[in-house]
Motif scaffolding. Structure first.
Motif, PDB file in Angstrom:
ATOM      1  N   THR A 199       0.843  -1.193   0.000  1.00 42.64           N
ATOM      2  CA  THR A 199       0.000   0.000   0.000  1.00 42.64           C
ATOM      3  C   THR A 199       0.875   1.238   0.000  1.00 42.64           C
ATOM      4  N   ILE A 200       0.330   2.327  -0.504  1.00 39.57           N
ATOM      5  CA  ILE A 200       1.065   3.597  -0.541  1.00 39.57           C
ATOM      6  C   ILE A 200       0.432   4.547   0.461  1.00 39.57           C
ATOM      7  N   GLY A 201       1.265   5.231   1.202  1.00 38.21           N
ATOM      8  CA  GLY A 201       0.759   6.190   2.179  1.00 38.21           C
ATOM      9  C   GLY A 201       0.731   5.590   3.575  1.00 38.21           C
ATOM     10  N   PHE A 202       0.732   6.432   4.557  1.00 40.58           N
ATOM     11  CA  PHE A 202       0.760   5.996   5.956  1.00 40.58           C
ATOM     12  C   PHE A 202      -0.630   6.167   6.556  1.00 40.58           C
ATOM     13  N   ASP A 203      -1.121   5.153   7.237  1.00 41.38           N
ATOM     14  CA  ASP A 203      -2.427   5.201   7.875  1.00 41.38           C
ATOM     15  C   ASP A 203      -2.387   6.246   8.986  1.00 41.38           C
ATOM     16  N   SER A 204      -3.164   7.316   8.828  1.00 39.24           N
ATOM     17  CA  SER A 204      -3.084   8.432   9.768  1.00 39.24           C
ATOM     18  C   SER A 204      -3.987   8.257  10.976  1.00 39.24           C
ATOM     19  N   GLU A 205      -4.812   7.209  11.011  1.00 40.94           N
ATOM     20  CA  GLU A 205      -5.764   7.069  12.112  1.00 40.94           C
ATOM     21  C   GLU A 205      -5.057   6.967  13.456  1.00 40.94           C
ATOM     22  N   SER A 206      -3.906   6.297  13.493  1.00 37.04           N
ATOM     23  CA  SER A 206      -3.172   6.172  14.754  1.00 37.04           C
ATOM     24  C   SER A 206      -2.726   7.528  15.272  1.00 37.04           C
ATOM     25  N   PHE A 207      -2.483   8.489  14.379  1.00 40.81           N
ATOM     26  CA  PHE A 207      -2.058   9.822  14.808  1.00 40.81           C
ATOM     27  C   PHE A 207      -3.203  10.591  15.472  1.00 40.81           C
ATOM     28  N   ARG A 208      -4.432  10.178  15.204  1.00 35.42           N
ATOM     29  CA  ARG A 208      -5.572  10.885  15.784  1.00 35.42           C
ATOM     30  C   ARG A 208      -5.933  10.354  17.169  1.00 35.42           C
ATOM     31  N   LEU A 209      -5.205   9.338  17.628  1.00 38.46           N
ATOM     32  CA  LEU A 209      -5.457   8.743  18.936  1.00 38.46           C
ATOM     33  C   LEU A 209      -4.409   9.216  19.939  1.00 38.46           C
ATOM     34  N   PRO A 210      -4.705   9.121  21.238  1.00 37.64           N
ATOM     35  CA  PRO A 210      -3.653   9.340  22.241  1.00 37.64           C
ATOM     36  C   PRO A 210      -2.496   8.377  21.969  1.00 37.64           C
ATOM     37  N   LEU A 211      -1.294   8.771  22.323  1.00 34.04           N
ATOM     38  CA  LEU A 211      -0.102   8.015  21.951  1.00 34.04           C
ATOM     39  C   LEU A 211      -0.183   6.548  22.374  1.00 34.04           C
ATOM     40  N   ASP A 212      -0.573   6.278  23.606  1.00 33.41           N
ATOM     41  CA  ASP A 212      -0.626   4.890  24.071  1.00 33.41           C
ATOM     42  C   ASP A 212      -1.587   4.055  23.231  1.00 33.41           C
ATOM     43  N   LYS A 213      -2.747   4.640  22.905  1.00 31.29           N
ATOM     44  CA  LYS A 213      -3.726   3.912  22.096  1.00 31.29           C
ATOM     45  C   LYS A 213      -3.229   3.753  20.655  1.00 31.29           C
ATOM     46  N   GLY A 214      -2.530   4.758  20.151  1.00 33.61           N
ATOM     47  CA  GLY A 214      -1.985   4.666  18.801  1.00 33.61           C
ATOM     48  C   GLY A 214      -0.953   3.551  18.686  1.00 33.61           C
ATOM     49  N   LEU A 215      -0.075   3.455  19.691  1.00 36.76           N
ATOM     50  CA  LEU A 215       0.932   2.391  19.690  1.00 36.76           C
ATOM     51  C   LEU A 215       0.271   1.018  19.784  1.00 36.76           C
ATOM     52  N   SER A 216      -0.762   0.924  20.628  1.00 31.99           N
ATOM     53  CA  SER A 216      -1.476  -0.345  20.760  1.00 31.99           C
ATOM     54  C   SER A 216      -2.183  -0.718  19.460  1.00 31.99           C
ATOM     55  N   ARG A 217      -2.737   0.279  18.776  1.00 29.78           N
ATOM     56  CA  ARG A 217      -3.407   0.009  17.504  1.00 29.78           C
ATOM     57  C   ARG A 217      -2.430  -0.528  16.469  1.00 29.78           C
ATOM     58  N   GLU A 218      -1.212   0.022  16.423  1.00 30.15           N
ATOM     59  CA  GLU A 218      -0.213  -0.463  15.471  1.00 30.15           C
ATOM     60  C   GLU A 218       0.154  -1.918  15.754  1.00 30.15           C
ATOM     61  N   ASP A 219       0.211  -2.292  17.024  1.00 27.44           N
ATOM     62  CA  ASP A 219       0.491  -3.691  17.365  1.00 27.44           C
ATOM     63  C   ASP A 219      -0.668  -4.600  16.943  1.00 27.44           C
ATOM     64  N   ASP A 220      -1.903  -4.099  17.062  1.00 29.74           N
ATOM     65  CA  ASP A 220      -3.066  -4.878  16.608  1.00 29.74           C
ATOM     66  C   ASP A 220      -3.019  -5.065  15.091  1.00 29.74           C
ATOM     67  N   LEU A 221      -2.625  -4.013  14.359  1.00 33.54           N
ATOM     68  CA  LEU A 221      -2.518  -4.111  12.901  1.00 33.54           C
ATOM     69  C   LEU A 221      -1.443  -5.121  12.510  1.00 33.54           C
ATOM     70  N   LEU A 222      -0.333  -5.118  13.264  1.00 40.68           N
ATOM     71  CA  LEU A 222       0.731  -6.085  12.992  1.00 40.68           C
ATOM     72  C   LEU A 222       0.232  -7.511  13.213  1.00 40.68           C
ATOM     73  N   ALA A 223      -0.472  -7.734  14.300  1.00 41.70           N
ATOM     74  CA  ALA A 223      -0.979  -9.076  14.599  1.00 41.70           C
ATOM     75  C   ALA A 223      -1.917  -9.554  13.485  1.00 41.70           C
ATOM     76  N   ALA A 224      -2.779  -8.654  12.987  1.00 44.34           N
ATOM     77  CA  ALA A 224      -3.703  -9.025  11.914  1.00 44.34           C
ATOM     78  C   ALA A 224      -2.944  -9.338  10.632  1.00 44.34           C
ATOM     79  N   LYS A 225      -1.901  -8.555  10.347  1.00 47.17           N
ATOM     80  CA  LYS A 225      -1.111  -8.783   9.131  1.00 47.17           C
ATOM     81  C   LYS A 225      -0.361 -10.109   9.203  1.00 47.17           C
ATOM     82  N   LEU A 226       0.202 -10.409  10.363  1.00 49.13           N
ATOM     83  CA  LEU A 226       0.929 -11.672  10.515  1.00 49.13           C
ATOM     84  C   LEU A 226      -0.019 -12.867  10.444  1.00 49.13           C
TER      85      LEU A 226
END
Length: 393
Positions: A181-208
């Motif tokens: 995919t092209i571009g960075f998913d900006s939704e994590s930037f709209r969340l508080p930092l802790d929730k954004g980091l947790s969301r990225e880990d959830d995305l990684l788990a789904a991708k794996l």
């Protein structure tokens, strides 16, 4: 088998067929295919050749080129990869284009049809000598017999032509295309930092998990590549979130350093392994890793650049093979800049002394000789050319 059959079904619907031939030998691979286009949308150009630009592994021959059949716009390239090889397929629409000039890139759809093409630095040249279609990624391994159809009449939302893969190696390539995919998913930037980091880990788990389902249909080497890509995509995304939260004058240096140490704990035990180098995402992450070190030590908003401090830091942290690839990729970009030889030419000479007689050294030397200033009465520098088989010309 189901995935391969469905791809053949798509090709038959398009009125496209291939005659399957014997598989290549264990040490070779064949890439063949056809280009579909509307002549009216690209007049006066037609597909002339296919250029294979190899991103990995780094070898003396970065490009291979074969003509396109002018009758049916088909092509066939036989390669001799020693391992998994990936890069970009470039459909070249001009006879004399210089495949070694990376800035000669561009593409347009039929609705755009420019009279000229403006480069990123604002320079305008006639499009017939500038434009080439590019951006179709590929991966191929020894023994593959890969078929592809590049259809410029159907493009996606980011103007990539439709590409269909079949044959041995098709699963690798169809999966790579679907996951890119092209571009960075900006939704994590709209969340508080802790929730954004947790969301990225959830995305990684789904991708794996998605990748795990495909493990039986792709090669082991390719599975490891995509697995590594996913891991370092995750680390890069989390780094970008932390950097954004720390940037700015609102906090003191000590505050930033303390927050950086708190949030970067997931990097504290990270081991940078040489086998990760095959991943483009890992090689890009090396920039972020230097910035991480800068931030936890100094607390300052220091991104990587080509300064003496960052060069010293890279040499102090990275093992030789990592350092070689890291510096090579930085220099490949930097040496095309007009001001490089006025300010940082010593970095090129230092690379030559650290890593002589390597493919990376050879390719940087070619860039260096192209930019070398020749004065009146001085003989032109010799350029040593090596063809796709490694033979000196």
């Amino acid at each position: 088998m189901k995935a391969q059959s469905s791809v053949y079904g798509i090709l038959l619907l398009l009125g496209i067929s291939f005659t399957l031939i014997a598989q290549p030998g264990d040490a070779s691979a064949i890439l063949r295919g056809k280009v579909i286009f509307d002549p009216d949308s690209i007049y006066p150009l037609k597909p002339y050749s296919v250029i294979v630009q190899k991103d990995w592994p780094i070898t003396y021959s970065q490009f291979e080129q074969e003509p396109i059949n002018p009758e049916d716009y088909s092509f066939r390239i036989e390669m001799d990869p020693e391992q998994l090889t990936y890069g970009t397929i470039i459909i070249n629409f001009y006879k004399d284009i210089d495949s070694t000039a990376l800035e000669r890139q561009g593409h347009w759809t039929g609705s755009q049809r420019p009279d000229n093409y403006r480069t990123s630095d604002g320079f305008v040249r006639e499009y017939v000598s500038r434009i080439r279609f590019s951006g179709t990624r590929f991966v191929i391994e020894p023994g593959n017999n890969l078929h592809m159809v590049v259809n410029f009449n159907e493009v996606d939302s980011i103007t990539r032509p439709q590409v269909f893969f079949s044959g041995t190696g098709a699963s690798n390539n169809n999966l790579r295309r679907s996951m890119y995919t092209i571009g960075f998913d900006s939704e994590s930037f709209r969340l508080p930092l802790d929730k954004g980091l947790s969301r990225e880990d959830d995305l990684l788990a789904a991708k794996l998990e998605k990748l795990k389902l495909a493990k039986d249909t792709i090669s082991e080497a390719y599975y490891q590549l995509l697995h590594t890509d996913a891991l370092f995509d995750n680390l890069s995304a989390k780094h970008a979130l932390i950097r954004a939260s720390l940037y700015g004058p609102d906090r003191s240096i000590d505050e930033k350093r303390a927050l950086a140490r708190h949030y970067y704990t997931f990097l504290d035990t990270l081991t940078l392994k040489t086998e990760y180098l095959i991943s483009r995402e890992f090689r890009g992450f090396l920039n972020f890793y230097l910035e991480y070190i800068n931030r936890i030590v100094t607390g300052r908003d220091v991104s990587y650049d080509a300064s003496d401090n960052n060069l010293y830091l890279a040499k102090s942290i990275f093992e030789p093979e990592l350092l070689k690839t890291f510096l090579f990729e930085r220099l490949t970009m930097q040496m095309n800049a007009m001001n490089f030889y006025k300010t940082r030419a010593y970095q090129y000479y230092e690379f030559e002394s650290l890593f002589p007689n390597t493919p990376e050294s050879y390719r940087l030397k070619q860039i260096h000789l192209k930019r070398f200033q020749v004065s009146n009465g001085q003989p032109a520098p010799d350029l040593e050319l090596i063809d796709s088989l490694g033979k000196t010309i």
